[in-house]
Design a protein around this motif. Structure first.
Motif, PDB file in Angstrom:
ATOM      1  N   THR A 133       1.640  -2.545   2.158  1.00  0.00           N
ATOM      2  CA  THR A 133       0.255  -2.549   2.435  1.00  0.00           C
ATOM      3  C   THR A 133       0.021  -1.342   1.000  1.00  0.00           C
ATOM      4  O   THR A 133      -1.446  -1.592   0.677  1.00  0.00           O
ATOM      5  N   LEU A 152      -6.837  -5.862   4.371  1.00  0.00           N
ATOM      6  CA  LEU A 152      -5.953  -5.651   5.189  1.00  0.00           C
ATOM      7  C   LEU A 152      -5.299  -5.912   6.219  1.00  0.00           C
ATOM      8  O   LEU A 152      -3.929  -6.582   6.213  1.00  0.00           O
ATOM      9  N   LEU A 191      -3.754  -1.258  -0.423  1.00  0.00           N
ATOM     10  CA  LEU A 191      -4.695  -0.353  -1.120  1.00  0.00           C
ATOM     11  C   LEU A 191      -4.628   0.306  -2.218  1.00  0.00           C
ATOM     12  O   LEU A 191      -6.055   1.038  -2.227  1.00  0.00           O
ATOM     13  N   ALA A 220      -2.972   3.946   8.248  1.00  0.00           N
ATOM     14  CA  ALA A 220      -3.540   2.916   6.809  1.00  0.00           C
ATOM     15  C   ALA A 220      -4.585   4.024   6.094  1.00  0.00           C
ATOM     16  O   ALA A 220      -5.192   4.050   4.984  1.00  0.00           O
TER      17      ALA A 220
END
Length: 365
Positions: free
Chosen positions: A295, A316, A299, A331
């Motif tokens: 992740t 995402l 980002l 997130a």
């Protein structure tokens, strides 16, 4: 009370032969006498004191004038001509207490001061308990950064819509001013949005970092609304299809606006290709970065190309399979904490290497 002419005659005789200490003592005794029964005096009584004080202040030393200004500042029945004379003084130590506290100074008088006197005088006006829109307009138009900051933080100051817009323009790149501005409860919603639409990333991040929970929610929602509105505006202008064969030939700004659409449409491969094109990285390198950082890799890519959270959230979900509420919230918090500088530093590091290990990746973060 002694008649004004005879009293002034006596003062003249004393002043002509008296020392500076004696002159200061005379003014002190006159002001103390006035303040002793200030609420009980008639207009005629106040007029007598006004004549006497006005006569004295032309021939008195600075320290005595400062003392008199501080004494008269809270008096609702203070002698008006004396107050005006002291409030117009160029020495802010003399004029400041009256400018900031005296309730007998009219808007017209304050506006004239604000138009002609120093920034220190404007700062004193900005600190008054109550300010009308007319006075505030002059302070915003003529005041420096410190004056604007002070009057914006004064919740007793009323702002016209044009004044609000001028402060919003100044606050776009001034984090301190932006914080004072958004803390006001009387900002029109569209002016609040105007600030966030135009604010630099540094200012936006500062606002989100320092705001309380309610304000953070409001700012986040407003930023999301702005992102949606911008996407809608761009979609209206650009009706091109976003098929893989055409979208990657768009310029950077138009391609950036398509990333969210690609992700929302579930086009995983095309979304990765768009991220690679915008970050100027080979597609295999982007895939490797995503594998190493999971992740966090996504980002970083999203932050480095300047995506807003609504589009980053879609990326995402489509590319990183981030869909749960708790995972999405986590997130989002990491995205807010991640700075553009850090993201760009990682991307530059990746460009300089043939490969990046997970250890390298974590060390860069």
């Amino acid at each position: 009370m002694m008649s004004v002419p005879s009293l002034i005659d006596e003062l003249e005789r004393t002043l002509s032969a008296g020392s500076s200490v004696q002159r200061a003592d005379i003014l002190r005794r006159v002001s103390d006498l006035f303040l002793l029964n200030v609420e009980a005096y008639t207009e005629d009584h106040v007029a007598v004191f006004d004549d006497v004080m006005l006569h004295l202040i032309d021939k008195i030393e600075r320290s005595a004038l400062i003392r008199l200004s501080k004494q008269l500042a809270p008096a609702a029945n203070a002698p008006i001509r004396t107050v005006h004379s002291l409030a117009e003084h160029d020495d802010i130590e003399i004029s400041g207490p009256l400018i900031e506290r005296s309730k007998i100074l009219s808007d017209d008088f304050l506006i004239e001061l604000a138009k002609t006197k120093s920034q220190a005088h404007l700062a004193a006006i900005a600190g008054r308990e109550v300010l009308t829109e007319r006075v505030t307009e002059v302070l915003v138009d003529r005041g420096d950064d410190e004056v604007t900051l002070k009057v914006t933080g004064n919740h007793g100051a009323r702002f016209s819509r044009p004044s609000f817009m001028k402060v919003a323009e100044k606050a776009q790149s001034d984090g301190r001013l932006a914080e004072q501005f958004v803390a006001r409860s009387d900002i029109p919603p569209d002016v609040f949005q105007h600030l966030l639409r135009k604010a630099t990333e540094v200012v936006k991040n500062r606002l989100l970092k320092n705001a309380d929970s309610d304000m953070r929610v409001r700012i986040t929602k407003t930023l999301a609304d702005i992102a949606t509105e911008v996407a809608r505006e761009r979609a209206q202008v650009d009706k091109d299809s976003y098929s893989p064969g055409t979208v990657l030939h768009l310029d950077a700004d138009r391609l950036k606006s398509k990333v969210g659409e690609l992700a929302r449409a579930g086009k995983r491969t095309e979304t990765i290709e768009a991220l690679a094109a915008l970050s100027k990285l080979p597609v295999p390198t982007v895939k490797n970065l995503m594998r190493q950082g999971a992740t966090d890799g996504l980002l970083i890519l999203c932050k480095s190309i300047g995506l807003g959270w609504p589009d980053a959230k879609r990326v995402l979900a489509t590319v990183g399979n981030v869909s749960g509420e708790a995972e999405t919230k986590k997130a989002f918090e990491r995205y807010l904490a991640l700075t553009a500088d850090t993201a760009n530093r990682v991307v530059r590091f990746v460009k300089s290497c043939k490969a990046i290990s997970k250890a390298d990746f974590q060390r860069m973060l």
